[in-house]
Design a protein around this motif. Structure first.
Motif, PDB file in Angstrom:
ATOM      1  N   SER B  73       0.981  -0.542  13.139  1.00  0.00           N
ATOM      2  CA  SER B  73       1.941   0.278  12.410  1.00  0.00           C
ATOM      3  C   SER B  73       3.338  -0.158  12.851  1.00  0.00           C
ATOM      4  O   SER B  73       3.515  -0.556  14.007  1.00  0.00           O
ATOM      5  CB  SER B  73       1.702   1.762  12.720  1.00  0.00           C
ATOM      6  N   PRO B 123      -2.790  -0.367  10.835  1.00  0.00           N
ATOM      7  CA  PRO B 123      -3.142  -0.152   9.412  1.00  0.00           C
ATOM      8  C   PRO B 123      -4.530  -0.643   9.018  1.00  0.00           C
ATOM      9  O   PRO B 123      -5.085  -0.148   8.039  1.00  0.00           O
ATOM     10  CB  PRO B 123      -2.058  -0.924   8.655  1.00  0.00           C
ATOM     11  N   LEU B 167       4.508   3.591   4.248  1.00  0.00           N
ATOM     12  CA  LEU B 167       3.430   4.484   3.803  1.00  0.00           C
ATOM     13  C   LEU B 167       2.681   5.027   5.022  1.00  0.00           C
ATOM     14  O   LEU B 167       2.733   4.447   6.095  1.00  0.00           O
ATOM     15  CB  LEU B 167       2.443   3.725   2.904  1.00  0.00           C
ATOM     16  N   SER B 197       1.652   1.896   6.942  1.00  0.00           N
ATOM     17  CA  SER B 197       1.550   0.599   6.276  1.00  0.00           C
ATOM     18  C   SER B 197       2.046  -0.498   7.218  1.00  0.00           C
ATOM     19  O   SER B 197       2.935  -0.256   8.033  1.00  0.00           O
ATOM     20  CB  SER B 197       2.373   0.594   4.993  1.00  0.00           C
ATOM     21  N   GLU B 316      -1.811   1.776  -0.867  1.00  0.00           N
ATOM     22  CA  GLU B 316      -0.862   0.686  -1.119  1.00  0.00           C
ATOM     23  C   GLU B 316       0.129   1.124  -2.198  1.00  0.00           C
ATOM     24  O   GLU B 316      -0.130   2.070  -2.943  1.00  0.00           O
ATOM     25  CB  GLU B 316      -1.644  -0.554  -1.588  1.00  0.00           C
ATOM     26  N   SER B 324       2.796  -6.028  -3.970  1.00  0.00           N
ATOM     27  CA  SER B 324       2.657  -5.025  -2.908  1.00  0.00           C
ATOM     28  C   SER B 324       3.951  -4.977  -2.090  1.00  0.00           C
ATOM     29  O   SER B 324       4.450  -6.008  -1.646  1.00  0.00           O
ATOM     30  CB  SER B 324       1.474  -5.386  -2.013  1.00  0.00           C
ATOM     31  N   PHE B 326       4.577  -2.765   0.741  1.00  0.00           N
ATOM     32  CA  PHE B 326       4.436  -2.427   2.162  1.00  0.00           C
ATOM     33  C   PHE B 326       3.175  -3.036   2.792  1.00  0.00           C
ATOM     34  O   PHE B 326       2.892  -2.746   3.948  1.00  0.00           O
ATOM     35  CB  PHE B 326       4.329  -0.908   2.321  1.00  0.00           C
ATOM     36  N   ALA B 328      -1.085  -3.175   2.778  1.00  0.00           N
ATOM     37  CA  ALA B 328      -2.042  -2.072   2.603  1.00  0.00           C
ATOM     38  C   ALA B 328      -2.493  -1.463   3.924  1.00  0.00           C
ATOM     39  O   ALA B 328      -2.759  -2.176   4.892  1.00  0.00           O
ATOM     40  CB  ALA B 328      -3.260  -2.573   1.844  1.00  0.00           C
ATOM     41  N   ILE B 329      -2.577  -0.137   3.922  1.00  0.00           N
ATOM     42  CA  ILE B 329      -3.384   0.560   4.927  1.00  0.00           C
ATOM     43  C   ILE B 329      -4.814   0.431   4.418  1.00  0.00           C
ATOM     44  O   ILE B 329      -5.096   0.779   3.274  1.00  0.00           O
ATOM     45  CB  ILE B 329      -2.999   2.053   5.012  1.00  0.00           C
TER      46      ILE B 329
END
Lengths: 339, 339
Positions: B73, B123, B167, B197, B316, B324, B326, B328-329
């Protein structure tokens, strides 16, 4: 061992303090900050202890006279500060003040809230408050600092993660509490920045007054120079620190430097009543909300007001020889003015 | 500008990331960690921006291909993480699920709780949970990082302190919430560690999709590879981030690196109803609790279960060109086993 942080930068500068709180020495060769020390406690604790022994023996190089006014809270900021409420006499009294019953489960399941930890107040720094109408109160408490704690530890395991002990003034804005709690998400605006005693100590420093994860000594609180309370911190703490740490870790890891508080120290009477103010011959209290509730019970109305700008609170703990263990939290409330 | 932290040590190692998320560069000459950067943002932001421009132009020395799996993170831990609940459709639905009315004041006074910030999840790291019976849920949200914020700022002043956006997956244990909230102190065990994110971005990076302190783009959530929700993050956010930051600062300073969350992104219908699941032709939701409540309303019972060990959630956000923003988490729930 006794440790403290000089008020310097966001994280302070770690110093080792002599048992009698008179002398101190910087330890940059071991750790720059207390946060760094607690993150590598197993390795660094013996090195710090070595310096402490030398300091007490008058043999530490570059030792200097300790000036309490130059100290910040031991951790000037922390990644985690969660405060329990383990003295149920306090819980009963403050709930009574807002006409809320105390559920039976409170005797078996600890209360705990998470507090702001990004910027603690120094122990002798002013408490800045926006308005007296917020109902400014102090709460005298004890707190511990842990190293890294695994998820879901038992209280027995948690006990071994308690590395340091100190005092807290958990500043509370009573006027904001009822509205905030009614929203259901707990305290936030009602619990602004807290301050801690200038000195934190390892459990061995308390000798046999540290037992069953509790400190068995009175907590001394003065308001504007007058004795306000001297409740015993040991026997009425329903959950010991190991139980509080285990409660905090039930669903998460706790990072090194986590601070867990006891809640406001408070004693009921031997007969189970709510105790008495010092002015009525009792041991008094560690916060204004309790004395106000008891005054109402005893005299029909609260006569003590919440803190006004200019009021000063002092929180300290003495060992059985009358020696201050942690130094004093001693601070005045002032009106916040944008800088 | 886009920033991230390599998963290294407790605070990560700051890197600047290219706009297309393909390349990155370390910046030890500017700041070792994102926390350090945000503490001196005014000085360091132009220097980081300079590196970002060079990186996007293919002219940064020592740039390397970005591997999302190596990121933590953006702030691997923080001194302050407070999560609002600004999408009142979410609040209405989760309260309906526990038979609680929503007070009118919720439209004017933001909800906010303080979460654990001493050890965020990376993430793409597993979400460790002790038991499926805790009702494991995700919550897709947006969050901002502030620099130092004075006490009692106005929303207008607060807006200028919002430096970075990202995010969040605010992991929630639904089974523990009713009991915990009934105690009156808010969430603690019910809100274990959150993840963010991999990339955080400066507001300018969002162009005209950042307006009135809100991100005007859909948040995309997948559960086990299937589209679960794509609610719009902008219009139904009742309180913008400036209002949330000002709420947080009402009685305290916020230290640099404070993270403030939006709450679960959620859209009501145009007619004010609670929206529809993706499987019923709606935009869906960002958490399981909401879809379960709506299933109960629409079909008489919840058919979606809370997360089981092995379940995977992906959160996301894409810009209007489908890029995209940020990263993806993307994480799986696993059973916690003591290490």
């Amino acid at each position: 061992m006794k440790l403290a942080s000089l008020n310097k930068g966001r994280d302070g500068e770690l110093i080792v303090v002599s048992r009698d709180l008179k002398r101190a020495v910087k330890v940059p060769q071991i750790a720059a900050t207390l946060q760094q020390a607690i993150e590598q406690w197993e390795t660094l604790e013996p090195q710090l202890q070595h310096v402490y022994d030398a300091l007490n023996g008058g043999q530490a190089e570059n030792a200097f006279d300790l000036d309490m006014a130059k100290l910040h809270s031991p951790l000037p900021r922390a990644y985690h500060w969660a405060d329990g409420s383990a003295y149920l006499n306090h819980v009963q009294l403050v709930r009574q003040a807002r006409n809320a019953e105390m559920p039976e489960t409170f005797w078996t399941d600890p209360l705990m809230y998470q507090g702001g930890s990004d910027r603690f107040i120094a122990p002798t720094e002013d408490i800045e408050a926006v308005s007296e109408s917020h109902g400014i109160d102090f709460e005298g408490e004890i707190a511990v600092i842990t190293d890294d704690v695994p998820m879901a530890v038992t209280p027995e395991q948690a006990a071994g993660h308690i590395k340091l002990i100190m005092l807290v003034n958990d500043v509370s804005l009573r006027g904001l509490i009822p509205g905030e709690l009614a929203k259901g998400f707990g305290f936030y605006q009602a619990k602004p920045a807290s301050s801690f005693s200038p000195i934190c100590v390892t459990p061995d420093e308390l000798g046999d007054t540290w037992k069953e994860g509790r400190v068995h000594l009175p907590l001394t609180v003065h308001l504007n120079g007058e004795k306000f309370g001297e409740p015993e911190a040991g026997p009425d703490m329903i959950f010991g620190f190991p139980e509080l740490v285990a409660h905090a870790a039930k669903t998460r890891y706790l990072g090194a430097g986590t601070v867990i508080g006891s809640g406001t120290v408070s004693n009921p009477d031997a007969e189970g009543g709510p105790g008495k103010p010092v002015s009525d011959g009792g041991v008094g209290y560690s916060c204004l909300a309790e004395v106000r509730m008891v005054e109402q019970i005893l005299h029909g109305q609260a006569k003590t007001s919440f803190m006004r700008f200019g009021d000063r609170v002092r929180i300290e703990m003495f060992d059985r020889d009358g020696q201050s263990i942690f130094g004093a939290i001693d601070q005045q409330v002032v009106e916040y003015k944008p800088h």
